[in-house]
Design a protein around this motif. Sequence first.
Motif, short mmCIF file in Angstrom:
data_model
loop_
_atom_site.label_atom_id
_atom_site.label_comp_id
_atom_site.label_asym_id
_atom_site.label_seq_id
_atom_site.Cartn_x
_atom_site.Cartn_y
_atom_site.Cartn_z
N PHE A 76 105.56 123.06 -72.52
CA PHE A 76 104.58 124.14 -72.48
C PHE A 76 104.50 124.70 -71.08
CE2 PHE A 76 101.78 120.54 -71.48
CZ PHE A 76 100.86 121.05 -70.58
N VAL A 77 104.06 125.96 -70.99
CA VAL A 77 103.91 126.65 -69.73
C VAL A 77 102.44 126.97 -69.55
CG1 VAL A 77 104.60 128.64 -68.33
CG2 VAL A 77 106.17 127.73 -70.04
N ARG A 78 101.89 126.62 -68.41
CA ARG A 78 100.52 126.99 -68.06
C ARG A 78 100.64 128.20 -67.13
NH1 ARG A 78 97.42 125.55 -63.55
NH2 ARG A 78 95.24 126.05 -63.86
N VAL A 79 100.02 129.32 -67.52
CA VAL A 79 100.13 130.57 -66.78
C VAL A 79 98.75 131.02 -66.32
CG1 VAL A 79 100.84 132.99 -66.91
CG2 VAL A 79 102.09 131.27 -68.22
N ILE A 80 98.62 131.36 -65.05
CA ILE A 80 97.43 132.02 -64.55
C ILE A 80 97.79 133.49 -64.41
CG2 ILE A 80 95.74 132.21 -62.68
CD1 ILE A 80 95.58 129.57 -64.28
N TYR A 81 97.03 134.32 -65.10
CA TYR A 81 97.32 135.75 -65.19
C TYR A 81 96.15 136.53 -64.61
CZ TYR A 81 99.56 139.84 -67.25
OH TYR A 81 100.21 141.02 -67.43
N ALA A 82 96.43 137.47 -63.73
CA ALA A 82 95.38 138.25 -63.05
C ALA A 82 95.35 139.69 -63.55
CB ALA A 82 95.61 138.26 -61.55
N VAL A 83 94.14 140.21 -63.67
CA VAL A 83 93.94 141.63 -63.93
C VAL A 83 93.04 142.13 -62.81
CG1 VAL A 83 93.00 143.34 -65.51
CG2 VAL A 83 94.13 141.30 -66.42
N GLN A 98 89.83 139.82 -62.81
CA GLN A 98 89.66 138.74 -63.79
C GLN A 98 90.90 137.84 -63.78
OE1 GLN A 98 86.84 138.36 -65.50
NE2 GLN A 98 86.01 140.24 -64.63
N ARG A 99 90.69 136.58 -64.12
CA ARG A 99 91.79 135.62 -64.25
C ARG A 99 91.76 135.03 -65.66
NH1 ARG A 99 92.47 137.60 -60.02
NH2 ARG A 99 93.21 136.75 -58.07
N TYR A 100 92.93 134.79 -66.19
CA TYR A 100 93.08 134.21 -67.52
C TYR A 100 94.06 133.06 -67.45
CZ TYR A 100 90.88 138.57 -68.76
OH TYR A 100 90.00 139.62 -68.83
N GLU A 101 93.79 132.03 -68.24
CA GLU A 101 94.72 130.91 -68.34
C GLU A 101 95.35 130.92 -69.73
OE1 GLU A 101 94.73 126.28 -67.25
OE2 GLU A 101 93.30 126.82 -68.83
N PHE A 102 96.65 131.01 -69.74
CA PHE A 102 97.42 130.92 -70.98
C PHE A 102 98.14 129.58 -71.00
CE2 PHE A 102 96.98 135.46 -70.61
CZ PHE A 102 97.03 135.95 -71.89
N VAL A 103 98.18 128.96 -72.16
CA VAL A 103 99.00 127.78 -72.37
C VAL A 103 99.95 128.14 -73.50
CG1 VAL A 103 99.07 125.35 -73.00
CG2 VAL A 103 97.19 126.22 -71.59
N LEU A 104 101.24 128.19 -73.17
CA LEU A 104 102.27 128.65 -74.11
C LEU A 104 103.18 127.50 -74.49
CD1 LEU A 104 103.36 131.80 -72.09
CD2 LEU A 104 101.54 131.66 -73.79
N ASP A 105 103.24 127.16 -75.77
CA ASP A 105 104.23 126.21 -76.26
C ASP A 105 105.55 126.95 -76.35
OD1 ASP A 105 102.35 124.22 -76.53
OD2 ASP A 105 102.06 124.53 -78.68
N ILE A 106 106.59 126.37 -75.78
CA ILE A 106 107.89 127.06 -75.78
C ILE A 106 108.99 126.15 -76.31
CG2 ILE A 106 107.27 128.59 -73.88
CD1 ILE A 106 109.07 126.81 -72.07
N GLU A 107 110.02 126.80 -76.81
CA GLU A 107 111.25 126.12 -77.18
C GLU A 107 112.38 126.75 -76.38
OE1 GLU A 107 111.92 126.33 -81.38
OE2 GLU A 107 110.18 125.08 -81.83
#
Length: 100
Positions: free
Chosen positions: A45-52, A22-31
């Motif tokens: 912000f960081v766009r992350v593609i995360y695999a399981v 599976q793949r997931y897309e996270f969008v993380l607001d960061i400081e």
Amino acid sequence: MIDITAYSVERVRDPFGILPGQRYEFVLDIEVDEEDEIHSENGLFVRVIYAVEPERTGIVKYELFERTTETYLPFDLEDDEVEAIDAFCRDRLSEADGNG
């Protein structure tokens, strides 16, 4: 070091079954600290593609963007920052659409 202030997560659909796991897309607001080279007054912000997958779980790819302009920033995060993002994403996988 970065602080994650908000986030969203969504499962990436693979209707043809091309990708393993599976793949997931996270969008993380960061400081980040004002003295950090990636700091922006417009926010980040960081766009992350995360695999399981059966063999591994973790970040496949991440990209940094300026918040208000959505401009891509060609910077790499420090190893400890990547590890913190990886742990953050792993802990929130169950919140993705269709996963829990």
